[in-house]
Design an enzyme around this catalytic site. Sequence first.
Site, PDB file in Angstrom:
ATOM      1  N   HIS A  25       5.350   5.809  11.364  1.00  0.00           N
ATOM      2  CA  HIS A  25       4.698   5.561  10.110  1.00  0.00           C
ATOM      3  C   HIS A  25       3.788   6.839   9.807  1.00  0.00           C
ATOM      4  O   HIS A  25       2.610   6.996   9.860  1.00  0.00           O
ATOM      5  CB  HIS A  25       3.971   4.433  10.022  1.00  0.00           C
ATOM      6  CG  HIS A  25       3.992   4.194   8.407  1.00  0.00           C
ATOM      7  ND1 HIS A  25       3.853   4.665   7.512  1.00  0.00           N
ATOM      8  CD2 HIS A  25       3.341   2.833   8.035  1.00  0.00           C
ATOM      9  CE1 HIS A  25       3.491   4.292   6.356  1.00  0.00           C
ATOM     10  NE2 HIS A  25       3.368   3.013   6.638  1.00  0.00           N
ATOM     11  N   LYS A  55      25.898  -4.495  -2.006  1.00  0.00           N
ATOM     12  CA  LYS A  55      27.412  -4.400  -2.061  1.00  0.00           C
ATOM     13  C   LYS A  55      28.134  -3.768  -1.069  1.00  0.00           C
ATOM     14  O   LYS A  55      29.234  -3.609  -1.102  1.00  0.00           O
ATOM     15  CB  LYS A  55      28.021  -3.940  -3.361  1.00  0.00           C
ATOM     16  CG  LYS A  55      27.405  -4.364  -4.646  1.00  0.00           C
ATOM     17  CD  LYS A  55      27.841  -3.450  -5.905  1.00  0.00           C
ATOM     18  CE  LYS A  55      26.609  -3.620  -7.126  1.00  0.00           C
ATOM     19  NZ  LYS A  55      26.982  -2.666  -7.891  1.00  0.00           N
ATOM     20  N   ARG A 101       1.024  -1.393   0.080  1.00  0.00           N
ATOM     21  CA  ARG A 101      -0.141  -0.073  -0.043  1.00  0.00           C
ATOM     22  C   ARG A 101       0.998   1.394   0.037  1.00  0.00           C
ATOM     23  O   ARG A 101       0.561   2.215  -0.862  1.00  0.00           O
ATOM     24  CB  ARG A 101      -0.922   0.268   1.127  1.00  0.00           C
ATOM     25  CG  ARG A 101      -2.334  -0.536   1.283  1.00  0.00           C
ATOM     26  CD  ARG A 101      -2.584  -1.364   2.426  1.00  0.00           C
ATOM     27  NE  ARG A 101      -1.355  -2.348   2.808  1.00  0.00           N
ATOM     28  CZ  ARG A 101      -1.498  -3.479   2.656  1.00  0.00           C
ATOM     29  NH1 ARG A 101      -2.604  -3.930   1.814  1.00  0.00           N
ATOM     30  NH2 ARG A 101      -0.384  -4.265   2.774  1.00  0.00           N
ATOM     31  N   THR A 102       1.871   1.429   0.802  1.00  0.00           N
ATOM     32  CA  THR A 102       2.359   2.649   0.921  1.00  0.00           C
ATOM     33  C   THR A 102       3.451   3.140  -0.220  1.00  0.00           C
ATOM     34  O   THR A 102       3.084   4.156  -0.832  1.00  0.00           O
ATOM     35  CB  THR A 102       3.560   2.428   2.025  1.00  0.00           C
ATOM     36  OG1 THR A 102       2.843   1.913   3.261  1.00  0.00           O
ATOM     37  CG2 THR A 102       3.929   3.895   2.621  1.00  0.00           C
ATOM     38  N   ARG A 149      11.281   3.936   3.044  1.00  0.00           N
ATOM     39  CA  ARG A 149      10.957   3.133   4.212  1.00  0.00           C
ATOM     40  C   ARG A 149      12.345   2.189   4.335  1.00  0.00           C
ATOM     41  O   ARG A 149      12.899   1.677   3.568  1.00  0.00           O
ATOM     42  CB  ARG A 149      10.022   1.956   3.660  1.00  0.00           C
ATOM     43  CG  ARG A 149       9.744   0.867   4.989  1.00  0.00           C
ATOM     44  CD  ARG A 149       8.461   0.082   4.447  1.00  0.00           C
ATOM     45  NE  ARG A 149       7.322   0.853   4.664  1.00  0.00           N
ATOM     46  CZ  ARG A 149       6.180   0.338   4.700  1.00  0.00           C
ATOM     47  NH1 ARG A 149       5.684  -1.060   4.390  1.00  0.00           N
ATOM     48  NH2 ARG A 149       5.105   0.976   5.033  1.00  0.00           N
TER      49      ARG A 149
HETATM   50  N1   CP Z   1       0.031   0.004   6.115  1.00  0.00           N
HETATM   51  C1   CP Z   1       1.221  -0.215   5.158  1.00  0.00           C
HETATM   52  O1   CP Z   1       2.210   0.148   5.639  1.00  0.00           O
HETATM   53  O2   CP Z   1       1.108  -1.140   4.432  1.00  0.00           O
HETATM   54  P1   CP Z   1       2.176  -1.801   3.548  1.00  0.00           P
HETATM   55  O3   CP Z   1       3.313  -2.235   4.291  1.00  0.00           O
HETATM   56  O4   CP Z   1       1.688  -2.529   2.494  1.00  0.00           O
HETATM   57  O5   CP Z   1       2.914  -0.738   2.874  1.00  0.00           O
END
Ligand code: CP
Length: 304
Positions: free
Chosen positions: A129, A80, A51-52, A101
């Site tokens: 998050h 590497k 999703r993110t 991320r």
């Molecule tokens: N909600 C969320 O962070 O989903 P993903 O890990 O799929 O990005």
Amino acid sequence: MNNKSLVSIQECSKDDILRIISKASLFEQNPNQELLKGKICASLFFEPSTRTRLSFETAVNRLGGRIVGFSDAATTSSSKGETLKDTILMVSNYADLIIMRHHLEGAARYASEITNIPIINAGDGANQHPSQTILDIFSIYKTQGGLDNLDITIVGDLKYGRTVHSLIVGMSHFNPTFHFVAPDELRIPEIYKTFCEEKNIKYHEYSDFSEAVINRSDIVYMTRVQRERFTDLIEYEKVKNVYILKNSMLDNSKDNLRILHPLPRVNEIAYDVDDNPKAYYIEQAKNGVFARQALICESLGIKI
Ligand code: CP
């Protein structure tokens, strides 16, 4: 927001949050706008995501920008031995904004301190998050018609769940009452209880996920037990199925109750809940596109 990066939801004031969700609402009404024409956004995902990453990339595409990046760090020179510092400095040569991320807590903060382009934290370990929180608050606003004085029950992995940690801070501006439901092993960290106490925010802790707590809730925010954060998988096995929300548990819930989940779900929401009008997690994920369109424009100083 500090330096236009979004590293932690702590950097967003109440006014910031209200302004961003108001912009998200505008994007929901009109998602296709050429506001990012000529801009390049880098999407650096050192950890898996559905999703993110895809909602950020959809947001950029709907705004007419372009995306570079990776969804698997194993295909990059970090495999590497290239450091995060050098990776960030290289990508800063190419892009106007970095969406990142990373499994290390503090990685986004570090990145924001070594580059002059904005960093949006798309999740750093078990820490924060913040873009998820903006879409969660947007979802709460849409479903409740406001944000103030809500009973919010948060269920599952409150220890490692970064969406939980950010949500507590983000909703703290709106006088919530939190109900924290977790097994002993995954209780909410002391730092977040202290945070609530300092802000005079009411909270209660439970180890049972009972209908009594569901029935007083405006929002039930389910979370997955974060397998990837456990160093001992035997400990994970003990708690992985601890709470499962079933449709029958919603029979006496409030009319305005909505079930949220940042997703992915494993088995903490039974599939029979999906057809209940109170299930909102699929729409919640859709709201992520509009919330992230608003965040990207904020970070790049683009007026809408
Ligand atoms: N909600 C969320 O962070 O989903 P993903 O890990 O799929 O990005």
